[in-house]
Design an enzyme around this catalytic site. Sequence first.
Site, short mmCIF file in Angstrom:
data_model
loop_
_atom_site.label_atom_id
_atom_site.label_comp_id
_atom_site.label_asym_id
_atom_site.label_seq_id
_atom_site.Cartn_x
_atom_site.Cartn_y
_atom_site.Cartn_z
N ASN A 185 0.84 -1.20 0.00
CA ASN A 185 0.00 0.00 0.00
C ASN A 185 0.88 1.24 0.00
OD1 ASN A 185 0.59 0.70 2.89
ND2 ASN A 185 -0.45 -1.26 3.23
N ASP B 287 -4.12 -6.61 4.73
CA ASP B 287 -5.13 -7.49 5.30
C ASP B 287 -5.00 -8.92 4.78
OD1 ASP B 287 -6.38 -5.51 6.85
OD2 ASP B 287 -7.53 -4.82 5.12
N LYS C 114 10.00 -16.33 -10.42
CA LYS C 114 9.19 -15.30 -11.07
C LYS C 114 8.13 -15.94 -11.97
CE LYS C 114 9.45 -11.42 -14.28
NZ LYS C 114 10.32 -10.61 -15.17
N ASP D 51 -4.39 -10.34 12.62
CA ASP D 51 -4.75 -8.99 13.05
C ASP D 51 -3.86 -8.63 14.23
OD1 ASP D 51 -5.95 -6.69 14.18
OD2 ASP D 51 -7.89 -7.24 13.34
N ILE D 52 -2.82 -7.87 13.97
CA ILE D 52 -1.78 -7.63 14.97
C ILE D 52 -2.32 -6.88 16.17
CG2 ILE D 52 0.43 -6.49 15.42
CD1 ILE D 52 1.11 -7.03 12.44
N VAL D 53 -3.00 -5.76 15.94
CA VAL D 53 -3.43 -4.93 17.06
C VAL D 53 -4.49 -5.65 17.90
CG1 VAL D 53 -5.28 -3.64 15.87
CG2 VAL D 53 -3.98 -2.55 17.72
N PHE E 220 -4.92 2.49 14.76
CA PHE E 220 -5.13 3.54 13.76
C PHE E 220 -6.16 3.05 12.77
CE2 PHE E 220 -1.83 5.91 15.52
CZ PHE E 220 -1.62 7.09 14.81
N LYS F 290 -12.05 -4.91 18.40
CA LYS F 290 -10.68 -5.34 18.66
C LYS F 290 -10.25 -5.15 20.11
CE LYS F 290 -9.29 -4.53 13.88
NZ LYS F 290 -8.21 -4.12 12.96
#
Length: 403
Positions: free
Chosen positions: A210, A279, A289, A309-311, A326, A344
């Site tokens: 991203n 995600d 390749k 989902d880390i947080v 965030f 969460k």
Amino acid sequence: MLELANRRIVLGVTGGIAAYKSAELIRRLKELGADVRAVMTAAAQEFITPLTLQALSGNPVHTTLLDTEAEAAMGHIELARWGDLILVAPASADFLARMAHGHGNDLLTTLCLAARCPLAVAPAMNQAMWAARSNQDNVALLQQRGVHLFGPAEGEQACGDVGPGRMLEPTQLAQLTADLFPRQILTGTRVTITAGPTREAIDPVRYISNHSSGKMGYAIAEAARDAGAEVTLISGPVNLPTPERVKRIDVVSAQDMYAASMNALIQTDIFIATAAVADFRVENSHNQKIKKQHNSSGAMTLTLVENPDIVAAVAKHSPKPFTVGFAAETQDVENYARQKIQRKGLDMIVANDVSRTDIGFNSDQNAVTVIWPEGQQPLELASKAQIARDLVTLISAHYKKAR
């Protein structure tokens, strides 16, 4: 309390019997959390050895302006840039005169000329020398230029005279040094921050990622450090230098960041998840390749699986750190952010609208809304550095309430 946590003090030592107190001063500064580097004049070395100050500070002692070995490791200009404060204690009448008139004929006066940080002096001399008109003129000139004057004290002197001219005691000087800096609201707190994007490999040359630049997370790391925290920064791939006095752990994928975050929790009081974690990842990334398929459709299918989902995992950990998430959204920002807090188990979330072209990804500015279960507070458009400082203030206040 470690009032000088993360602070760097250059301690200048000049010639005089009070130089013996410089050893104790180093101990006191280190007790308050400071990192200390000593610089000694030739006259100072007649009263106390560099080895003594090196043993107490844990750092090499600098004595010579044109020392080729020192210049190779840390030049005198770099040493001037290194310090958050240059404190000269004791400061002799000779040194004060040379400093007042801009001399740069030894290492210590050169550092004072090159310094961008505040300067402070702790005079130590015979009472008659202190009272001399020329010395008082020099002291007044230094104070006009913003040099901080610590003392002197009055009392019996080594020569037998009684009067002003004694150097303040090390405990007093250490506290006066601490008082020069803003109060550190996160002193003694361990903060872990995730920042930047993650990259999820498709094959050895392609990945899913991203637009996160990591700037917001790095700014928060600097703000938390300046607030006195011990900071660990877990960073995805970014083009940013590591903030000074911050421990950086580099990762690439979401799974890498998850593992590093879980490992850091044993030494984390506050966890701030600014990273833009992908995600999804490719279920079976290729070892070679992928070649272009020359068929009628020209299509290729990738199967994606969800990343951890880390947080959310951090918020479920026991013991749980104060957990700040965030929410980078493009619509209905506040509503989605509040849903994330509940889903969460977060203590706080920072929501921003990344659809705006003037803030968010890659911008040096941001505007956010800080949300917690009982309320919220907007932080209007400002530099990311200013937003980070305001965030750290809010996080600190809510963290202390929750303890």
